[in-house]
Design an enzyme around this catalytic site. Structure first.
Site, PDB file in Angstrom:
ATOM      1  N   GLU A   1       0.830  -1.196   0.000  1.00  0.00           N
ATOM      2  CA  GLU A   1       0.000   0.000   0.000  1.00  0.00           C
ATOM      3  C   GLU A   1       0.867   1.250   0.000  1.00  0.00           C
ATOM      4  O   GLU A   1       1.992   1.235   0.486  1.00  0.00           O
ATOM      5  CB  GLU A   1      -0.912   0.020   1.234  1.00  0.00           C
ATOM      6  CG  GLU A   1      -1.978  -1.061   1.207  1.00  0.00           C
ATOM      7  CD  GLU A   1      -2.875  -1.054   2.432  1.00  0.00           C
ATOM      8  OE1 GLU A   1      -4.097  -1.217   2.257  1.00  0.00           O
ATOM      9  OE2 GLU A   1      -2.356  -0.893   3.558  1.00  0.00           O
TER      10      GLU A   1
ATOM     11  N   CYS B   1      -0.308   6.112  10.103  1.00  0.00           N
ATOM     12  CA  CYS B   1       0.930   5.479  10.563  1.00  0.00           C
ATOM     13  C   CYS B   1       0.630   4.213  11.357  1.00  0.00           C
ATOM     14  O   CYS B   1      -0.179   4.217  12.283  1.00  0.00           O
ATOM     15  CB  CYS B   1       1.702   6.469  11.431  1.00  0.00           C
ATOM     16  SG  CYS B   1       3.259   5.831  12.060  1.00  0.00           S
TER      17      CYS B   1
END
Length: 372
Positions: free
Chosen positions: A112, A363
């Site tokens: 990704e 994150c």
């Protein structure tokens, strides 16, 4: 705090042996591309012509390079511009300002990458590995394990695609040009050192050899592979080093960042200060704020003492939720007190904007899952 089981990690362990993707023009500098096109029976100027399409116009499909003869396009598609990333899904959130792309690689691996638009800039977050071998327990990617390293071109192609998304005007309220790249996606960038450094060189090389980004707008994250940090300092690059510290003491960091069992906090910080001294670049200290784990006032004070009078900036990251995680983000009052104590010690500190949470693009959330 409940102690976690120590997870041994071998940072030198090779990725699973897998067939690397076919060669691609982004694997080579301009001179290398010129050699390749002559081997294909084409004139040397074709290398610059194709590079202008790919890096300058963000065209990844040879069939759209209509100023090339049809036979040349077919040859290039097979030998220099093979499909490296097949889109599986693209999601958007934050009112269209954040896009996450899920890719299938030639061997079925999934990775990704994320595009984030701001009023004054466009940033892409790139993956450098399929999975990650660092085994940090609060990170979805780390829990998935390592599949393999990405090739230079697989890394660069993520940036070229997402730069094209930005150029199309699809990112609401942002400039149309990619301006920053962060190696904070899937994987430990410095564990794929040679290909990541080669990818950086493509990103910063002037068009048509590369994307023409500023070195100072490239950030490379690491959990603290000390020899690789020192090696990066010796390169003729001035990229920003982001150190994923997450704890100021060895007892806790051994648990949160298992590679700390190999290189302790003092060793990692020493390498970071050497990097700052060699490059003149401020080191970004990444610190995920985890409720009742690493957010105590005494840890803020210890971190402040370690970083005081150093060329460093602390980037506090509110812990992002991941499936099955036992942890939560620190409450806002705790976070504010942590910031206050660091600033009182003279340490520059900010709290990261939590972009992409709705689409698991923040994150620590990248897990390359095909499910909804």
């Amino acid at each position: 705090m409940t102690s976690l089981p120590l997870t041994p990690v071998n940072p030198d362990a090779p990725a699973r042996r897998a067939a690397m993707p076919p060669r691609h023009l982004a694997d080579f500098d301009l001179a290398g591309r010129q050699t390749l096109v002559t081997e294909l029976g084409e004139p040397r100027f074709r290398a610059r012509q194709v590079s202008t399409h790919y890096f300058g116009r963000l065209v990844r499909d040879p069939e759209q390079m209509t100023d090339l003869p049809a036979a040349t396009r077919e040859k290039l598609a097979d030998q220099l511009l093979p499909t490296l990333l097949t889109p599986v899904r693209e999601l958007a959130c934050d009112d269209g300002a954040t896009h996450k792309a899920l890719w299938r690689l030639h061997d079925g691996s999934l990775v990704e990458s994320v595009l984030m638009g701001y009023p004054d800039r466009v940033t892409v977050c790139l993956s450098s590995q399929a999975g990650c071998g660092m085994a940090c327990p609060f990170c979805a990617t780390g829990q998935a394990g390592l599949t393999r390293n990405l090739s230079t071109a697989e890394i660069v192609d993520q940036a070229v695609y997402l730069a094209g998304v930005a150029a199309s005007g699809a990112v609401a309220g942002s400039p149309p040009r990619l301006s920053r790249v962060v190696f904070m996606g899937m994987g430990e960038p410095l564990a794929n050192y040679n290909r990541v450094v080669a990818a950086i060189r493509r990103l910063v090389a002037p068009s048509p050899e590369g994307l023409g980004l500023s070195q100072r707008h490239i950030t490379v994250s690491t959990v603290g592979l000390v020899p690789a940090i020192r090696r990066l300092a010796s390169e003729d690059l001035s990229v920003t080093l982001a150190l994923s510290l997450h704890a100021p003491d060895d007892e806790l960091r051994d648990e949160l960042v298992p590679v700390n069992q190999r290189w302790k906090v003092s060793e990692v910080l020493e390498a970071a200060w050497e990097y700052a001294a060699r490059t003149g670049r401020r080191v970004s200290i990444e610190y995920a704020m985890i409720k009742d784990v690493n957010d105590q006032p005494w840890r803020a004070d210890l971190l402040g003492r370690l970083l005081a009078d150093r060329l460093a900036h602390v980037n506090l990251i509110p812990l992002n939720p991941t499936p099955g995680s036992r942890w939560d983000a620190s409450p806002k009052p705790v976070e504010r007190e942590f910031v206050r104590r660091l600033r009182a010690a003279g340490v520059s500190t900010t709290v990261r904007d939590t972009r992409g949470r709705e689409i698991d693009g923040a994150c620590g959330q990248l897990a390359a899952a095909e499910g909804p």
